[in-house]
Write a protein that holds these residues in place. Structure first.
Motif, PDB file in Angstrom:
ATOM      1  N   SER A   1      65.100  34.083  43.284  1.00 20.58           N
ATOM      2  CA  SER A   1      66.367  34.450  42.642  1.00 20.58           C
ATOM      3  C   SER A   1      67.456  34.684  43.681  1.00 20.58           C
ATOM      4  O   SER A   1      68.601  34.252  43.495  1.00 20.58           O
ATOM      5  CB  SER A   1      66.182  35.724  41.795  1.00 20.58           C
ATOM      6  OG  SER A   1      65.329  35.494  40.702  1.00 20.58           O
TER       7      SER A   1
ATOM      8  N   PHE B   1      70.703  32.375  44.069  1.00 21.94           N
ATOM      9  CA  PHE B   1      72.017  33.002  43.983  1.00 21.94           C
ATOM     10  C   PHE B   1      72.881  32.633  45.187  1.00 21.94           C
ATOM     11  O   PHE B   1      74.066  32.313  45.043  1.00 21.94           O
ATOM     12  CB  PHE B   1      71.873  34.522  43.906  1.00 21.94           C
ATOM     13  CG  PHE B   1      73.199  35.242  43.981  1.00 21.94           C
ATOM     14  CD1 PHE B   1      74.056  35.246  42.895  1.00 21.94           C
ATOM     15  CD2 PHE B   1      73.590  35.880  45.146  1.00 21.94           C
ATOM     16  CE1 PHE B   1      75.290  35.889  42.954  1.00 21.94           C
ATOM     17  CE2 PHE B   1      74.822  36.514  45.225  1.00 21.94           C
ATOM     18  CZ  PHE B   1      75.670  36.534  44.132  1.00 21.94           C
TER      19      PHE B   1
ATOM     20  N   PHE C   1      74.664  33.124  37.354  1.00 20.04           N
ATOM     21  CA  PHE C   1      74.565  34.358  36.569  1.00 20.04           C
ATOM     22  C   PHE C   1      73.111  34.832  36.455  1.00 20.04           C
ATOM     23  O   PHE C   1      72.810  36.010  36.703  1.00 20.04           O
ATOM     24  CB  PHE C   1      75.145  34.141  35.172  1.00 20.04           C
ATOM     25  CG  PHE C   1      74.948  35.313  34.249  1.00 20.04           C
ATOM     26  CD1 PHE C   1      75.712  36.454  34.380  1.00 20.04           C
ATOM     27  CD2 PHE C   1      73.976  35.260  33.259  1.00 20.04           C
ATOM     28  CE1 PHE C   1      75.514  37.544  33.537  1.00 20.04           C
ATOM     29  CE2 PHE C   1      73.778  36.345  32.407  1.00 20.04           C
ATOM     30  CZ  PHE C   1      74.549  37.489  32.542  1.00 20.04           C
ATOM     31  N   LEU C   2      72.213  33.918  36.080  1.00 13.37           N
ATOM     32  CA  LEU C   2      70.810  34.297  35.892  1.00 13.37           C
ATOM     33  C   LEU C   2      70.178  34.756  37.205  1.00 13.37           C
ATOM     34  O   LEU C   2      69.425  35.745  37.231  1.00 13.37           O
ATOM     35  CB  LEU C   2      70.027  33.115  35.317  1.00 13.37           C
ATOM     36  CG  LEU C   2      70.382  32.707  33.876  1.00 13.37           C
ATOM     37  CD1 LEU C   2      69.606  31.453  33.484  1.00 13.37           C
ATOM     38  CD2 LEU C   2      70.095  33.838  32.906  1.00 13.37           C
ATOM     39  N   SER C   3      70.470  34.053  38.301  1.00 14.14           N
ATOM     40  CA  SER C   3      69.891  34.434  39.587  1.00 14.14           C
ATOM     41  C   SER C   3      70.467  35.755  40.085  1.00 14.14           C
ATOM     42  O   SER C   3      69.775  36.529  40.753  1.00 14.14           O
ATOM     43  CB  SER C   3      70.106  33.339  40.632  1.00 14.14           C
ATOM     44  OG  SER C   3      71.488  33.099  40.845  1.00 14.14           O
ATOM     45  N   PHE C   4      71.728  36.025  39.748  1.00 11.94           N
ATOM     46  CA  PHE C   4      72.309  37.320  40.109  1.00 11.94           C
ATOM     47  C   PHE C   4      71.552  38.452  39.439  1.00 11.94           C
ATOM     48  O   PHE C   4      71.235  39.469  40.078  1.00 11.94           O
ATOM     49  CB  PHE C   4      73.788  37.375  39.706  1.00 11.94           C
ATOM     50  CG  PHE C   4      74.386  38.746  39.853  1.00 11.94           C
ATOM     51  CD1 PHE C   4      74.759  39.219  41.107  1.00 11.94           C
ATOM     52  CD2 PHE C   4      74.554  39.568  38.744  1.00 11.94           C
ATOM     53  CE1 PHE C   4      75.298  40.491  41.251  1.00 11.94           C
ATOM     54  CE2 PHE C   4      75.086  40.841  38.875  1.00 11.94           C
ATOM     55  CZ  PHE C   4      75.462  41.304  40.135  1.00 11.94           C
ATOM     56  N   VAL C   5      71.256  38.281  38.152  1.00 13.13           N
ATOM     57  CA  VAL C   5      70.501  39.307  37.423  1.00 13.13           C
ATOM     58  C   VAL C   5      69.127  39.496  38.052  1.00 13.13           C
ATOM     59  O   VAL C   5      68.682  40.624  38.316  1.00 13.13           O
ATOM     60  CB  VAL C   5      70.368  38.935  35.935  1.00 13.13           C
ATOM     61  CG1 VAL C   5      69.450  39.918  35.216  1.00 13.13           C
ATOM     62  CG2 VAL C   5      71.737  38.890  35.267  1.00 13.13           C
ATOM     63  N   GLY C   6      68.426  38.373  38.310  1.00  7.84           N
ATOM     64  CA  GLY C   6      67.098  38.458  38.916  1.00  7.84           C
ATOM     65  C   GLY C   6      67.132  39.083  40.299  1.00  7.84           C
ATOM     66  O   GLY C   6      66.290  39.932  40.633  1.00  7.84           O
TER      67      GLY C   6
ATOM     68  N   PHE D   1      69.448  41.089  41.538  1.00 13.11           N
ATOM     69  CA  PHE D   1      69.843  42.500  41.428  1.00 13.11           C
ATOM     70  C   PHE D   1      68.642  43.369  41.057  1.00 13.11           C
ATOM     71  O   PHE D   1      68.411  44.425  41.667  1.00 13.11           O
ATOM     72  CB  PHE D   1      70.949  42.648  40.385  1.00 13.11           C
ATOM     73  CG  PHE D   1      71.312  44.074  40.095  1.00 13.11           C
ATOM     74  CD1 PHE D   1      72.129  44.776  40.958  1.00 13.11           C
ATOM     75  CD2 PHE D   1      70.826  44.714  38.960  1.00 13.11           C
ATOM     76  CE1 PHE D   1      72.456  46.105  40.704  1.00 13.11           C
ATOM     77  CE2 PHE D   1      71.145  46.040  38.693  1.00 13.11           C
ATOM     78  CZ  PHE D   1      71.969  46.734  39.567  1.00 13.11           C
ATOM     79  N   LEU D   2      67.877  42.941  40.065  1.00 17.95           N
ATOM     80  CA  LEU D   2      66.718  43.715  39.630  1.00 17.95           C
ATOM     81  C   LEU D   2      65.665  43.809  40.729  1.00 17.95           C
ATOM     82  O   LEU D   2      65.051  44.869  40.949  1.00 17.95           O
ATOM     83  CB  LEU D   2      66.114  43.094  38.368  1.00 17.95           C
ATOM     84  CG  LEU D   2      67.004  43.136  37.117  1.00 17.95           C
ATOM     85  CD1 LEU D   2      66.341  42.383  35.964  1.00 17.95           C
ATOM     86  CD2 LEU D   2      67.298  44.575  36.714  1.00 17.95           C
TER      87      LEU D   2
ATOM     88  N   ARG E   1      66.911  46.083  43.545  1.00 20.41           N
ATOM     89  CA  ARG E   1      66.845  47.477  43.095  1.00 20.41           C
ATOM     90  C   ARG E   1      65.429  48.004  43.181  1.00 20.41           C
ATOM     91  O   ARG E   1      65.190  49.152  43.609  1.00 20.41           O
ATOM     92  CB  ARG E   1      67.365  47.595  41.663  1.00 20.41           C
ATOM     93  CG  ARG E   1      67.489  49.040  41.174  1.00 20.41           C
ATOM     94  CD  ARG E   1      68.087  49.118  39.801  1.00 20.41           C
ATOM     95  NE  ARG E   1      67.223  48.545  38.784  1.00 20.41           N
ATOM     96  CZ  ARG E   1      67.479  48.584  37.469  1.00 20.41           C
ATOM     97  NH1 ARG E   1      68.607  49.143  37.041  1.00 20.41           N
ATOM     98  NH2 ARG E   1      66.647  48.042  36.605  1.00 20.41           N
TER      99      ARG E   1
END
Length: 209
Positions: free
Chosen positions: A13, A17, A102-107, A109-110, A113
């Motif tokens: 991801s 990204f 967008f999808l890779s940013f979410v992945g 980020f999670l 974190r």
């Protein structure tokens, strides 16, 4: 096994990204296009003002970015059926890139974190260290034979020859010189390299804190 799968998906991801972000930034590098027009004296060569060429370029960018714009109608350039089909395919690739961004940013980020919670940034040091060499290799290939890379790029992404524009039927190609695309390739690789180097030193620092 669960941790390895999480690491694989998380690192993938992050790298996706980085790639899609570099492409998106390059797509919007309008100053690069302006510089190309001026440096290669494109307005003088095609007998059109700098402002008119930019107006057509902005119309093209809007078509390529907005799904609700269904038809490409350039103010000063005719567009053949073949040319319109190629730009339609490019439009789909642009939208795909933004979707993956967008999808890779979410992945990413999670995953980041989670690594912060478990103090696991050390897991990213080696992948980023290895990844740093990839843009160098691509830039070397580009320097040796950009024409080959340009053709391979199109053959990989398109299963037709609509990208081979005829200046008679699609004169828009006259204001989109191949040198501009070469600079775009270079910018993408430089941005990716900058992301990799920054990430490597950042995660290395965080891994020993």
């Amino acid at each position: 096994m669960r941790t390895k799968t999480r690491d694989f998906l998380g690192i993938a991801s992050i790298f996706i990204f980085i790639l899609t972000a570099a492409i998106a930034l390059t797509i919007w590098a309008i100053p690069l296009y302006k510089w190309t027009l001026l440096y290669f004296e494109i307005p003088q060569k095609v007998g059109m003002s700098f402002e008119n060429i930019l107006e057509n370029y902005y119309v093209l960018l809007r078509y390529l970015h907005f799904p609700w714009i269904k038809t490409l109608a350039l103010p000063n350039f005719p567009v053949s059926t073949s040319g319109a089909f190629h730009f339609y395919e490019v439009k789909n690739l642009f939208l795909l890139n933004y979707g993956l961004l967008f999808l890779s940013f979410v992945g990413a980020f999670l995953y980041l974190r989670k690594l912060k919670q478990v103090k696991g940034f050390w897991r990213l040091v080696q992948p980023f260290k290895v990844a740093i060499f990839i843009p160098f290799v691509l830039l070397l290939i580009l320097a040796m034979d950009f024409d080959w890379m340009f053709v391979m790029f199109h053959q990989l992404l398109f299963n037709n020859d609509a990208w081979l524009f005829n200046a008679t039927t699609d004169p828009i190609i006259l204001v989109l010189p191949q040198e501009f695309f070469m600079y775009c390739f270079i910018l993408v690789f430089v941005l990716i390299e900058a992301f990799f180097i920054t990430g490597y030193f950042y995660f290395k620092k965080r891994s020993i804190q």
